[in-house]
Design a protein around this motif. Structure first.
Motif, PDB file in Angstrom:
ATOM      1  N   UNK A  69       0.845  -1.197   0.000  1.00 22.32           N
ATOM      2  CA  UNK A  69       0.000   0.000   0.000  1.00 22.32           C
ATOM      3  C   UNK A  69       0.880   1.246   0.000  1.00 22.32           C
ATOM      4  N   UNK A  70       1.946   1.234   0.801  1.00 24.09           N
ATOM      5  CA  UNK A  70       2.880   2.358   0.868  1.00 24.09           C
ATOM      6  C   UNK A  70       3.570   2.558  -0.484  1.00 24.09           C
ATOM      7  N   UNK A  71       3.933   1.479  -1.115  1.00 22.65           N
ATOM      8  CA  UNK A  71       4.590   1.570  -2.421  1.00 22.65           C
ATOM      9  C   UNK A  71       3.657   2.164  -3.480  1.00 22.65           C
ATOM     10  N   UNK A  72       2.421   1.707  -3.477  1.00 25.88           N
ATOM     11  CA  UNK A  72       1.434   2.244  -4.420  1.00 25.88           C
ATOM     12  C   UNK A  72       1.226   3.744  -4.174  1.00 25.88           C
ATOM     13  N   UNK A  73       1.122   4.130  -2.899  1.00 28.94           N
ATOM     14  CA  UNK A  73       0.936   5.545  -2.558  1.00 28.94           C
ATOM     15  C   UNK A  73       2.104   6.393  -3.055  1.00 28.94           C
ATOM     16  N   UNK A  74       3.315   5.896  -2.879  1.00 27.18           N
ATOM     17  CA  UNK A  74       4.489   6.656  -3.310  1.00 27.18           C
ATOM     18  C   UNK A  74       4.529   6.771  -4.833  1.00 27.18           C
ATOM     19  N   UNK A  75       4.141   5.713  -5.512  1.00 29.01           N
ATOM     20  CA  UNK A  75       4.098   5.755  -6.975  1.00 29.01           C
ATOM     21  C   UNK A  75       3.115   6.827  -7.444  1.00 29.01           C
ATOM     22  N   UNK A  76       1.952   6.871  -6.817  1.00 29.90           N
ATOM     23  CA  UNK A  76       0.960   7.886  -7.187  1.00 29.90           C
ATOM     24  C   UNK A  76       1.479   9.289  -6.896  1.00 29.90           C
ATOM     25  N   UNK A  77       2.223   9.429  -5.795  1.00 33.76           N
ATOM     26  CA  UNK A  77       2.743  10.752  -5.416  1.00 33.76           C
ATOM     27  C   UNK A  77       3.669  11.314  -6.482  1.00 33.76           C
ATOM     28  N   UNK A  78       4.458  10.455  -7.110  1.00 34.07           N
ATOM     29  CA  UNK A  78       5.401  10.945  -8.120  1.00 34.07           C
ATOM     30  C   UNK A  78       4.808  10.860  -9.526  1.00 34.07           C
ATOM     31  N   UNK A  79       3.522  10.523  -9.605  1.00 36.99           N
ATOM     32  CA  UNK A  79       2.844  10.549 -10.895  1.00 36.99           C
ATOM     33  C   UNK A  79       2.841   9.258 -11.669  1.00 36.99           C
ATOM     34  N   UNK A  80       3.107   8.151 -10.998  1.00 38.46           N
ATOM     35  CA  UNK A  80       3.100   6.845 -11.669  1.00 38.46           C
ATOM     36  C   UNK A  80       1.758   6.170 -11.448  1.00 38.46           C
ATOM     37  N   UNK A  81       1.108   5.795 -12.529  1.00 37.27           N
ATOM     38  CA  UNK A  81      -0.132   5.034 -12.450  1.00 37.27           C
ATOM     39  C   UNK A  81      -0.004   3.802 -13.335  1.00 37.27           C
TER      40      UNK A  81
END
Length: 293
Positions: A69-81
């Motif tokens: 969940x933390x990894x997904x959140x960080x990906x979204x923060x930097x614009x990765x979907x």
């Protein structure tokens, strides 16, 4: 069946790490991470997936889900979907590596009680984290050239200190052609007559390999070549398309660290990248809002 199951587990372990499953109406929330719930159903499913890899239990499953969940959140923060098509591709890769169809892979997972979405969510998190590591972590990993030089120098041996010009003599077909290859080897007088000698045999190809440094060759082959003089030829070895020998057309001492350094650079870089990625995740987790119910 168990052998296939363990193969699946090994491949999944190499590829992956989750956003959350949509919680069924009766699912109980066990952990909340940055506002994202992780339910008992998700944990139970992850336990089954981990069982294919040798286990991990409820604690291991819970910790893995929290990290993802933390990894997904960080990906979204930097614009990765990560798109569904990317996850489809990752799932297809798992199936192909197992030499089975997607439908058969789904069937095997189903037989072990693993919901398809569980694996897809894990694949999605893995892809997201790979993107994070590539964009954020990788740029901070630097390998010291001085350290590389020292490590490469320590790996120089008598066998890998030569530069060669080689020809390959290939007896096309199966390993049964080793007898003819040995006969050719016994009659071999040097590279200049290699092609002419090959005309006495059927289905033989003589090709110029060109210049190769010993560090570009498999260790066993480099050792054998080091013991040959110019005009020598290696013992026959069975390869995928026949029986192969390498002839030494030129040989000179050359202490070339380029290829050794490249190999060490990749190995060291991978080790440093993993350490940096682990630290990055640890730091993210320390800042995350995690509550257990």
């Amino acid at each position: 069946m168990m052998t296939m199951v363990r193969k699946i587990g090994a491949l999944v372990l190499g590829l992956v790490m989750l956003a959350g499953l949509a919680a069924p109406a009766l699912a109980a929330v066990k952990v909340t991470v940055n506002g994202t719930p992780i339910t008992d159903v998700q944990i139970a499913q992850r336990v089954k997936l981990l069982a294919l890899e040798g286990g991990g239990g409820t604690k291991g499953a819970t910790e893995q889900l929290i990290n993802e969940v933390i990894q997904i959140d960080e990906a979204k923060r930097i614009g990765v979907n990560i798109s569904d098509s990317q996850v489809d591709g990752a799932f297809l890769t798992v199936a192909r590596n197992l030499k089975m169809s997607e439908e058969n892979l789904k069937k095997v997972l189903s037989q072990q009680g693993v919901n398809m979405q569980t694996l897809r969510d894990r694949l999605k998190a893995s892809l997201a984290w790979q993107a994070v590591v590539g964009q954020v972590v990788n740029q901070n990993v630097q390998v010291s050239e001085t350290e590389l030089d020292a490590k490469a120098a320590s790996k120089v041996t008598a066998a890998n200190s030569y530069d060669y010009i080689l020809k390959e003599v290939l007896f096309i077909g199966g390993g049964g052609r080793s007898g003819q290859a040995n006969a050719y080897r016994a009659a071999f007088k040097g590279c200049d007559s290699a092609v002419q000698l090959s005309t006495k045999y059927t289905d033989v190809a003589v090709t110029d390999v060109g210049r190769r440094h010993a560090t570009q060759l498999p260790e066993a082959l480099a050792k054998e070549l080091a013991g040959l003089n110019v005009g020598g030829i290696t013992k026959p070895r069975v390869v995928s398309n026949g029986v192969s020998m390498l002839a030494v057309c030129s040989k000179a001492e050359a202490r070339d660290l380029t290829f050794i350094k490249d190999s060490i650079r990749q190995e060291s870089g991978n080790d440093q990248l993993k350490s940096a990625a682990d630290k990055y995740l640890k730091d993210l987790r320390a800042k995350a809002r995690i509550s257990y119910n």
